[in-house]
Design a protein around this motif. Structure first.
Motif, short mmCIF file in Angstrom:
data_model
loop_
_atom_site.label_atom_id
_atom_site.label_comp_id
_atom_site.label_asym_id
_atom_site.label_seq_id
_atom_site.Cartn_x
_atom_site.Cartn_y
_atom_site.Cartn_z
N GLU A 1 12.87 -9.05 5.59
CA GLU A 1 11.98 -7.89 5.68
C GLU A 1 12.67 -6.65 5.09
N GLY A 2 11.96 -5.96 4.21
CA GLY A 2 12.50 -4.75 3.60
C GLY A 2 13.51 -4.98 2.51
N ALA A 3 13.65 -6.23 2.02
CA ALA A 3 14.65 -6.53 1.01
C ALA A 3 14.14 -6.33 -0.41
N THR A 4 12.84 -6.32 -0.60
CA THR A 4 12.27 -6.12 -1.94
C THR A 4 11.10 -5.16 -1.85
N ALA A 5 10.80 -4.53 -2.97
CA ALA A 5 9.66 -3.63 -3.03
C ALA A 5 9.18 -3.54 -4.47
N LEU A 6 7.89 -3.37 -4.64
CA LEU A 6 7.31 -3.12 -5.95
C LEU A 6 6.81 -1.68 -5.95
N VAL A 7 7.34 -0.88 -6.87
CA VAL A 7 7.03 0.55 -6.91
C VAL A 7 6.17 0.85 -8.14
N GLU A 8 4.98 1.38 -7.90
CA GLU A 8 4.10 1.77 -9.00
C GLU A 8 4.47 3.17 -9.48
#
Length: 299
Positions: free
Chosen positions: A238-245
């Motif tokens: 949890e919280g290890a990856t993110a996609l940022v627009e």
């Protein structure tokens, strides 16, 4: 055996041999991984005047973190340190595994290490479900071997290294936001050291974000997605990856990141110019930026 059948069997055997010799990992991207990104004091000299490095910078190349594949030293076009005081120096490239390179600085504050690989042709060949890569232009691929995709690959990487107390310095912010001239480049609009709050999920404390922008050929790159990876956690955590627009100004925010080492990465592709149309269908650019978000109680 009939001549035409013998010819086809020979061609099939040759195709298998070619596919067996090519490397299956041309989609690799580049990043810089350091033994330390954020240290409270400058390195000190050992006996006989030998300086202890502030950090060891390694070349990450591949798809799996924190380190994946080995990179040949001749692939590296440049490797440079930029400091907040205006100093700019080439970094001596290491000769061992992952090109491990000692980094020593003599002034506190923010420093950026940046690397660029020599561009090279890549041809993705075979069938879509079982493809391989050849490092040649598409017009040099063996006749009869299907070319799924062809491009010229450009790789850029940056990492933030900070020394001394975590006090705010205007010159540090100026260095982070200053483009270095990479064709595809990520610049930080806030210092990861300023991310405050508790790192634990559900603590009730809201952590600030790390603001950044993406430039392509010196101009904001809008409406693309940047991938953020925590390099110390499995991707499934949890919280290890993110996609940022990114917005129309090419800006994005990594919101409330957990403490630890993070990498921002994106790939951008444009059609190849007419003079390269016989050799590649596209130009592909990859850029990454690695930095550490400290734990709140670190300093």
């Amino acid at each position: 055996m009939k001549p035409f059948l013998k010819k086809h069997l020979f061609s099939a055997a040759l195709l298998v041999a070619v596919l067996g010799m090519v490397r299956p990992a041309a989609a690799h991207h580049l990043w810089l991984y350091a033994s330390r990104y954020d240290v409270p004091r400058l390195a000190t000299a050992r006996q006989w005047g030998q300086w202890k490095p502030d950090s060891i910078v390694l070349f990450g190349y591949g798809d799996y973190y924190p380190l994946h594949d080995l990179l040949e030293p001749e692939r590296v076009a440049s490797f440079t340190r930029y400091s907040a005081n205006g100093d700019q120096q080439p970094v001596a490239l290491g000769e061992g595994s992952f090109l491990a390179s000692p980094l020593t600085v003599f002034v506190p504050g923010a420093h950026i290490v940046a690397a660029e690989l020599h561009p090279r042709f890549v041809s993705r060949v075979g069938e879509e479900h079982q493809h391989h890569y050849l490092f040649v232009p598409k017009d040099e691929v063996m006749e009869g071997l299907p070319v799924i995709r062809s491009y010229v690959y450009h790789n850029y990487a940056k990492a933030l290294f900070q020394v001394g107390p975590s006090e705010e310095r205007p010159q540090d912010a100026a260095l982070l936001a200053r483009p270095l001239g990479h064709t595809l480049e990520i610049v930080l609009l806030s210092n990861p050291r300023t991310v405050a709050g508790a790192p634990n999920a559900g603590s009730g404390t809201v952590r600030a974000g790390v603001d950044f922008a993406v430039l392509f050929e010196g101009q904001p790159l809008a409406d693309v997605t940047v991938r953020a990876n925590h390099l110390g956690l499995p991707a499934s955590a949890e919280g290890a990856t993110a996609l940022v627009e990114l917005d129309e100004a090419g800006r994005g925010r990594l919101t409330a990141p957990r403490a630890g080492v993070w990498q921002l990465h994106l790939t951008h592709r444009i059609p190849a110019p007419p003079e390269l149309s016989l050799k590649a269908a596209a130009l592909t650019y990859s850029a990454s930026f690695t930095f550490e978000v400290p734990a709140p109680s670190r300093y």
